[in-house]
Design a protein around this motif. Structure first.
Motif, PDB file in Angstrom:
ATOM      1  N   VAL A   1       0.996  14.712   5.717  1.00  0.00           N
ATOM      2  CA  VAL A   1      -0.258  15.187   5.122  1.00  0.00           C
ATOM      3  C   VAL A   1      -0.619  14.438   3.883  1.00  0.00           C
ATOM      4  O   VAL A   1       0.379  14.452   2.734  1.00  0.00           O
ATOM      5  N   TYR A   2      -1.736  14.140   3.551  1.00  0.00           N
ATOM      6  CA  TYR A   2      -2.396  13.732   2.541  1.00  0.00           C
ATOM      7  C   TYR A   2      -3.388  14.451   1.787  1.00  0.00           C
ATOM      8  O   TYR A   2      -4.212  14.981   2.670  1.00  0.00           O
ATOM      9  N   GLY A   3      -3.320  14.621   0.467  1.00  0.00           N
ATOM     10  CA  GLY A   3      -4.261  15.285  -0.180  1.00  0.00           C
ATOM     11  C   GLY A   3      -4.153  16.805  -0.267  1.00  0.00           C
ATOM     12  O   GLY A   3      -3.351  17.328   0.820  1.00  0.00           O
ATOM     13  N   GLN A   4      -5.110  17.622  -0.851  1.00  0.00           N
ATOM     14  CA  GLN A   4      -5.077  19.057  -0.532  1.00  0.00           C
ATOM     15  C   GLN A   4      -6.420  19.282  -0.472  1.00  0.00           C
ATOM     16  O   GLN A   4      -7.478  18.975  -0.819  1.00  0.00           O
ATOM     17  N   GLY A   5      -6.703  20.757  -0.028  1.00  0.00           N
ATOM     18  CA  GLY A   5      -8.031  21.220   0.054  1.00  0.00           C
ATOM     19  C   GLY A   5      -9.191  20.442   0.661  1.00  0.00           C
ATOM     20  O   GLY A   5      -8.773  20.079   2.100  1.00  0.00           O
ATOM     21  N   GLU A   6     -10.342  20.311   0.211  1.00  0.00           N
ATOM     22  CA  GLU A   6     -11.323  19.579   0.996  1.00  0.00           C
ATOM     23  C   GLU A   6     -10.748  18.158   1.203  1.00  0.00           C
ATOM     24  O   GLU A   6     -11.272  17.300   2.287  1.00  0.00           O
ATOM     25  N   THR A   7     -10.036  17.409   0.510  1.00  0.00           N
ATOM     26  CA  THR A   7      -9.448  15.809   0.656  1.00  0.00           C
ATOM     27  C   THR A   7      -8.339  15.802   1.818  1.00  0.00           C
ATOM     28  O   THR A   7      -7.751  14.960   1.814  1.00  0.00           O
ATOM     29  N   ARG A   8      -7.680  17.070   2.160  1.00  0.00           N
ATOM     30  CA  ARG A   8      -6.447  16.977   3.039  1.00  0.00           C
ATOM     31  C   ARG A   8      -6.832  16.176   4.269  1.00  0.00           C
ATOM     32  O   ARG A   8      -7.744  16.477   5.018  1.00  0.00           O
TER      33      ARG A   8
ATOM     34  N   SER B   1       6.029  15.318   5.086  1.00  0.00           N
ATOM     35  CA  SER B   1       5.617  16.307   4.867  1.00  0.00           C
ATOM     36  C   SER B   1       6.369  17.750   5.549  1.00  0.00           C
ATOM     37  O   SER B   1       6.621  18.576   4.585  1.00  0.00           O
TER      38      SER B   1
END
Length: 270
Positions: free
Chosen positions: A37-44, A85
């Motif tokens: 997984v790259y990023g978090q929230g809306e950019t996940r 991840s």
């Protein structure tokens, strides 16, 4: 073209060591529920979604899929070039996530070979020096008999003293292939290894990779977008949206292209 590429490298090896015996079905690398997984929230972005796969010893496997399907991410995670991840990835009996950076670096150096689109040759070194460079850095002496056999298999016997600027693109990629083979790694990963080559040079390099599997007992995993390149492999694993969606044995360029077209049509109707 494919037959021409094979004729370059067919030869007898009566005075060289035989290819190592390979236990049937043994895994050179494997993943279990591998997620990246790259990023978090809306950019996940979920690049890999619980992927489980094995790459058997002595087999040539191609990984294919649309752009953004996760094929390069899968290779990078399984080669220890990128962290995972969740889930697990193994090279032989070694789990990558259990290794600290120093041991992971040593494993990549000693057990994994890499071939990329960019040849990554040092311009000041000749072909032979580029081939043995990783072992020189590690303070290890190459096995001369094995090195001679690798050089013969990739057709470089007459080019060892040439520097990269004296070699064609196809010859430079042959040097990169020989460099990956020279240390007898457990597995070789290639990321679009013929992407910067014309069709004839690409066919030659693919023939050399296939011969390294059949004649030298090597294990090769190659990411490619090209059905013709995939047809040189023993097996093709197809990814879409970070998941394995198909697995094909004994591929042909036509069967791979048909499968890719089916995926495209399914994507347009979903």
């Amino acid at each position: 073209m494919r037959q021409e590429s094979l004729s370059v490298t067919t030869s007898t090896h009566s005075e060289t060591p035989s290819a190592p015996s390979v236990p049937s079905g043994a895994a050179a690398a494997r993943a279990r529920d591998l997620t990246k997984v790259y990023g978090q929230g809306e950019t996940r972005v979920v690049a890999l979604d619980s992927v489980s796969v094995e790459f058997r010893r002595g087999q040539f496997t191609a990984i294919m899929g649309p752009s953004g399907s996760g094929k390069s991410t899968l290779m990078h995670c399984m080669a220890g070039l990128d962290s995972i991840s969740s889930g697990s990835a193994w090279i032989g009996d070694t789990e990558l996530s259990a290794l600290k950076e120093k041991k992971l670096t040593r494993l990549r150096r000693d057990k994994i070979g890499f071939i990329f689109q960019a040849f990554n040759l040092l311009p000041t070194l000749n072909a032979l020096e580029n081939i043995t460079l990783p072992m020189d850095i590690a303070g290890r002496k190459p096995d001369r008999e094995w090195l001679d056999r690798v050089v013969e298999t990739v057709g470089l016997a007459g080019r060892l003293k040439h520097r990269p600027n004296q070699l064609s693109g196809g010859q430079q990629q042959r040097v990169a292939v020989a460099r990956a083979l020279a240390a007898r790694p457990e597995i070789i990963f290639g990321d679009e290894p013929t992407g910067n080559l014309d069709s004839r040079a690409g066919a030659e390099v693919l023939g050399f990779l296939r011969n390294s599997v059949r004649e030298l007992g090597q294990t090769v995993v190659m990411v490619t977008h090209d059905p013709v390149a995939a047809s040189y492999a023993d097996r093709v694993v197809f990814l879409a949206d970070g998941r394995i969606v198909d697995d094909m044995a004994d591929p042909t360029a036509e069967s791979v292209l048909d499968r890719m077209k089916a995926f495209d049509a399914r994507g347009r109707t979903s």
